[in-house]
Design a protein around this motif. Structure first.
Motif, PDB file in Angstrom:
ATOM      1  N   LEU A 166      46.131  -5.312 -26.924  1.00  0.00           N
ATOM      2  CA  LEU A 166      46.667  -4.954 -28.242  1.00  0.00           C
ATOM      3  C   LEU A 166      46.232  -3.549 -28.647  1.00  0.00           C
ATOM      4  CD1 LEU A 166      46.184  -8.396 -29.996  1.00  0.00           C
ATOM      5  CD2 LEU A 166      48.368  -7.187 -29.781  1.00  0.00           C
ATOM      6  N   ARG A 167      44.971  -3.194 -28.339  1.00  0.00           N
ATOM      7  CA  ARG A 167      44.513  -1.835 -28.671  1.00  0.00           C
ATOM      8  C   ARG A 167      45.253  -0.799 -27.837  1.00  0.00           C
ATOM      9  NH1 ARG A 167      43.215   0.429 -32.783  1.00  0.00           N
ATOM     10  NH2 ARG A 167      41.195  -0.548 -33.207  1.00  0.00           N
ATOM     11  N   LEU A 168      45.449  -1.054 -26.557  1.00  0.00           N
ATOM     12  CA  LEU A 168      46.186  -0.102 -25.721  1.00  0.00           C
ATOM     13  C   LEU A 168      47.627   0.042 -26.204  1.00  0.00           C
ATOM     14  CD1 LEU A 168      44.904  -1.092 -22.150  1.00  0.00           C
ATOM     15  CD2 LEU A 168      44.181   0.840 -23.566  1.00  0.00           C
ATOM     16  N   LYS A 169      48.238  -1.059 -26.601  1.00  0.00           N
ATOM     17  CA  LYS A 169      49.601  -0.994 -27.137  1.00  0.00           C
ATOM     18  C   LYS A 169      49.617  -0.260 -28.472  1.00  0.00           C
ATOM     19  CE  LYS A 169      53.647  -3.844 -28.270  1.00  0.00           C
ATOM     20  NZ  LYS A 169      54.578  -2.822 -27.735  1.00  0.00           N
ATOM     21  N   ASN A 170      48.618  -0.525 -29.290  1.00  0.00           N
ATOM     22  CA  ASN A 170      48.504   0.157 -30.580  1.00  0.00           C
ATOM     23  C   ASN A 170      48.422   1.661 -30.406  1.00  0.00           C
ATOM     24  OD1 ASN A 170      46.003   1.304 -32.442  1.00  0.00           O
ATOM     25  ND2 ASN A 170      47.557   0.205 -33.644  1.00  0.00           N
ATOM     26  N   GLU A 171      47.657   2.099 -29.414  1.00  0.00           N
ATOM     27  CA  GLU A 171      47.506   3.539 -29.185  1.00  0.00           C
ATOM     28  C   GLU A 171      48.703   4.146 -28.469  1.00  0.00           C
ATOM     29  OE1 GLU A 171      42.598   3.477 -29.117  1.00  0.00           O
ATOM     30  OE2 GLU A 171      43.696   3.896 -27.268  1.00  0.00           O
ATOM     31  N   ASP A 172      49.582   3.297 -27.955  1.00  0.00           N
ATOM     32  CA  ASP A 172      50.819   3.772 -27.320  1.00  0.00           C
ATOM     33  C   ASP A 172      51.947   3.866 -28.330  1.00  0.00           C
ATOM     34  OD1 ASP A 172      53.011   4.344 -25.750  1.00  0.00           O
ATOM     35  OD2 ASP A 172      52.805   2.641 -24.422  1.00  0.00           O
ATOM     36  N   ASP A 173      52.194   2.780 -29.073  1.00  0.00           N
ATOM     37  CA  ASP A 173      53.382   2.772 -29.939  1.00  0.00           C
ATOM     38  C   ASP A 173      53.111   2.371 -31.384  1.00  0.00           C
ATOM     39  OD1 ASP A 173      52.965   0.031 -29.792  1.00  0.00           O
ATOM     40  OD2 ASP A 173      54.777  -0.407 -28.642  1.00  0.00           O
ATOM     41  N   GLY A 174      51.830   2.264 -31.775  1.00  0.00           N
ATOM     42  CA  GLY A 174      51.503   1.960 -33.164  1.00  0.00           C
ATOM     43  C   GLY A 174      51.562   0.493 -33.528  1.00  0.00           C
ATOM     44  N   HIS A 175      51.760  -0.374 -32.549  1.00  0.00           N
ATOM     45  CA  HIS A 175      51.811  -1.811 -32.808  1.00  0.00           C
ATOM     46  C   HIS A 175      50.515  -2.273 -33.469  1.00  0.00           C
ATOM     47  CE1 HIS A 175      51.775  -6.151 -31.938  1.00  0.00           C
ATOM     48  NE2 HIS A 175      53.088  -6.065 -31.757  1.00  0.00           N
ATOM     49  N   GLY A 176      50.623  -3.115 -34.495  1.00  0.00           N
ATOM     50  CA  GLY A 176      49.441  -3.572 -35.214  1.00  0.00           C
ATOM     51  C   GLY A 176      48.579  -4.518 -34.406  1.00  0.00           C
ATOM     52  N   ILE A 177      47.312  -4.632 -34.806  1.00  0.00           N
ATOM     53  CA  ILE A 177      46.365  -5.564 -34.193  1.00  0.00           C
ATOM     54  C   ILE A 177      46.053  -6.648 -35.203  1.00  0.00           C
ATOM     55  CG2 ILE A 177      44.086  -5.848 -33.145  1.00  0.00           C
ATOM     56  CD1 ILE A 177      44.199  -2.923 -32.344  1.00  0.00           C
ATOM     57  N   PRO A 178      46.323  -7.920 -34.894  1.00  0.00           N
ATOM     58  CA  PRO A 178      46.097  -8.998 -35.866  1.00  0.00           C
ATOM     59  C   PRO A 178      44.630  -9.092 -36.278  1.00  0.00           C
ATOM     60  CG  PRO A 178      47.413  -9.767 -34.004  1.00  0.00           C
ATOM     61  CD  PRO A 178      46.887  -8.417 -33.630  1.00  0.00           C
ATOM     62  N   PRO A 179      44.373  -9.564 -37.501  1.00  0.00           N
ATOM     63  CA  PRO A 179      42.992  -9.637 -37.996  1.00  0.00           C
ATOM     64  C   PRO A 179      42.125 -10.647 -37.263  1.00  0.00           C
ATOM     65  CG  PRO A 179      44.528 -10.691 -39.533  1.00  0.00           C
ATOM     66  CD  PRO A 179      45.353  -9.980 -38.518  1.00  0.00           C
ATOM     67  N   TYR A 180      42.741 -11.558 -36.480  1.00  0.00           N
ATOM     68  CA  TYR A 180      41.907 -12.520 -35.759  1.00  0.00           C
ATOM     69  C   TYR A 180      41.299 -11.924 -34.492  1.00  0.00           C
ATOM     70  CZ  TYR A 180      46.826 -13.417 -34.424  1.00  0.00           C
ATOM     71  OH  TYR A 180      48.154 -13.292 -34.093  1.00  0.00           O
ATOM     72  N   TYR A 181      41.502 -10.635 -34.244  1.00  0.00           N
ATOM     73  CA  TYR A 181      40.716  -9.871 -33.268  1.00  0.00           C
ATOM     74  C   TYR A 181      39.949  -8.821 -34.059  1.00  0.00           C
ATOM     75  CZ  TYR A 181      43.716 -12.105 -29.818  1.00  0.00           C
ATOM     76  OH  TYR A 181      44.390 -13.036 -29.061  1.00  0.00           O
ATOM     77  N   PRO A 182      38.815  -9.207 -34.655  1.00  0.00           N
ATOM     78  CA  PRO A 182      38.152  -8.337 -35.633  1.00  0.00           C
ATOM     79  C   PRO A 182      37.465  -7.128 -35.006  1.00  0.00           C
ATOM     80  CG  PRO A 182      36.852 -10.322 -35.256  1.00  0.00           C
ATOM     81  CD  PRO A 182      38.151 -10.524 -34.530  1.00  0.00           C
ATOM     82  N   ALA A 183      37.564  -6.015 -35.728  1.00  0.00           N
ATOM     83  CA  ALA A 183      36.836  -4.777 -35.421  1.00  0.00           C
ATOM     84  C   ALA A 183      36.963  -4.334 -33.975  1.00  0.00           C
ATOM     85  CB  ALA A 183      35.356  -4.940 -35.785  1.00  0.00           C
ATOM     86  N   PRO A 184      38.162  -4.213 -33.442  1.00  0.00           N
ATOM     87  CA  PRO A 184      38.282  -3.779 -32.044  1.00  0.00           C
ATOM     88  C   PRO A 184      37.948  -2.299 -31.886  1.00  0.00           C
ATOM     89  CG  PRO A 184      40.462  -3.936 -33.037  1.00  0.00           C
ATOM     90  CD  PRO A 184      39.487  -4.455 -34.057  1.00  0.00           C
TER      91      PRO A 184
END
Length: 373
Positions: A74-92
């Motif tokens: 999710l973090r790699l995708k977030n840094e690629d296209d801005g996709h959000g990271i759900p709150p149930y993966y806290p403080a990545p």
């Protein structure tokens, strides 16, 4: 060093595999197999297990512990296209920090094999730049890599994934209306493109593709993964029960309406209860409930035909989905009628389960014929 990357698909037993790997962290590590953490919470838990000298179940633990590589993907995708990271993966942490965290564990522990396991990896090969896969390849392409992927026939898969999204509170349309459209050009449907997005960056990797129907026949996702991943798993490992059930097809329309009509917390409670009610309230099986309707089921079969041909060529199996013709067959009862038929028994169950009064009132007065915005 061997590296096995399980890239999904969604709803093919990945949660069970992750629970198995995290609950057997120490036994696997002692056998030379590392299931690495990606942040301090997971590392702290693993250190506690090592200090105690015995494994313990991760049931009820943070998803950062059970499913660490979901947070990574999710973090790699977030840094690629801005996709959000759900709150149930806290403080990545950042993607760089997570990748460095992986590198440091491998360097210090020197395992014989490493397992990265995330159904979210399925999405990375079809992002705009596929930078997440590129970053993983720069770190690990020189390893002895196996790309492991379970695939499910698309009508069964999309029905299951669409209902799984209700558990996340997603506001979705029925698959028999416009709900199908958002999937057809995505990794959720484009199975060959999803796999090719990985193999382009890991051209020397060994590819393991498993039909999820066969996976279930062979004892389930955990047993099948142990058998086909080419790793030497030790004896005596704890095998957890199946994880992460979806809302039954027969109840899905009720959950969908709850999300559209109720406050978020109340809708989430309805969906949780509907998921649990599958064991108490009689209902037709998922395979007997028509989610797509005649028009969209025909679209689905037509659009997947060329993908199935490419998949057969990729695997060398003819065909990979031997029951593909069944994808065109309409099921006996549509999702709306199934929900309408189940509603009286669900109301009775809700009373027995002491569902909160506002939720019971909504359920008792639910009018599935009423159109929602």
């Amino acid at each position: 060093m061997k590296l096995v990357i399980f890239i999904g698909h969604f709803k093919t037993g990945s949660s069970s595999i992750q629970s198995f790997l995290s609950s057997n962290y120490l036994a696997l590590l002692n056998a030379g197999i590392l299931y690495p953490s990606i942040e301090s919470q997971g590392l702290s838990r693993n250190l506690a297990v090592i200090r105690a000298g015995r494994d313990r179940s991760t049931a009820g633990d943070s998803l950062n512990i059970i499913e660490p590589h979901n947070a990574l993907a999710l973090r790699l995708k977030n840094e690629d296209d801005g996709h959000g990271i759900p709150p149930y993966y806290p403080a990545p942490p950042s993607g760089f920090q997570m990748l460095q965290f992986l590198h440091n564990q491998i360097h210090e522990l020197q395992p014989e094999s490493v397992i990265l396991c995330s159904e979210v990896f399925a999405l990375l090969g079809m992002t705009a730049t596929a930078s997440g896969v590129t970053r993983l390849a720069k770190r690990f392409a020189s390893y002895d890599v196996t790309i492991y992927c379970n695939l499910r026939r698309p009508d069964e898969y999309l029905s299951s994934w669409h209902r799984q999204r209700l558990k996340f509170g997603a506001r979705v349309e029925r698959l028999s209306d416009s709900g199908l459209d958002e999937y057809l050009d995505s990794a959720h449907f484009q199975q060959v493109a999803m796999i090719e997005g990985w193999m382009r960056h890991f051209p020397s990797a060994h590819l393991v593709l498993r039909n999820f129907d066969e996976v279930r026949k062979q004892g389930g996702s955990i047993v099948d993964f142990m058998r086909h991943s080419s790793l030497a798993f030790p004896a005596g490992l704890h095998i957890p029960r199946d994880q992460n059930p979806s809302v039954p097809s027969a109840f899905a329309e009720i959950g969908r309406r709850a999300i559209l009509e109720l406050p978020r917390d109340q809708a989430a409670e309805i969906v949780r209860w509907l998921t649990s009610a599958r064991t108490r309230v009689r209902h037709p099986g998922d395979g007997d409930v028509e989610m797509f309707g005649p028009t969209n089921r025909a679209r689905l079969a037509d659009r997947f035909s060329s993908i199935a041909t490419m998949l057969d060529r990729m695997t060398g199996d003819a065909p990979f989905y031997p029951d593909l013709d069944d994808m065109s067959r309409l099921r006996p009862i549509d999702d709306f009628s199934a929900a309408e038929a189940a509603l009286p028994d669900l109301v009775t169950d809700a009373r027995r389960q002491a569902l909160a009064a506002p939720l019971l009132d909504w359920l008792s007065s639910a009018d599935l014929h009423r159109r929602t915005a």
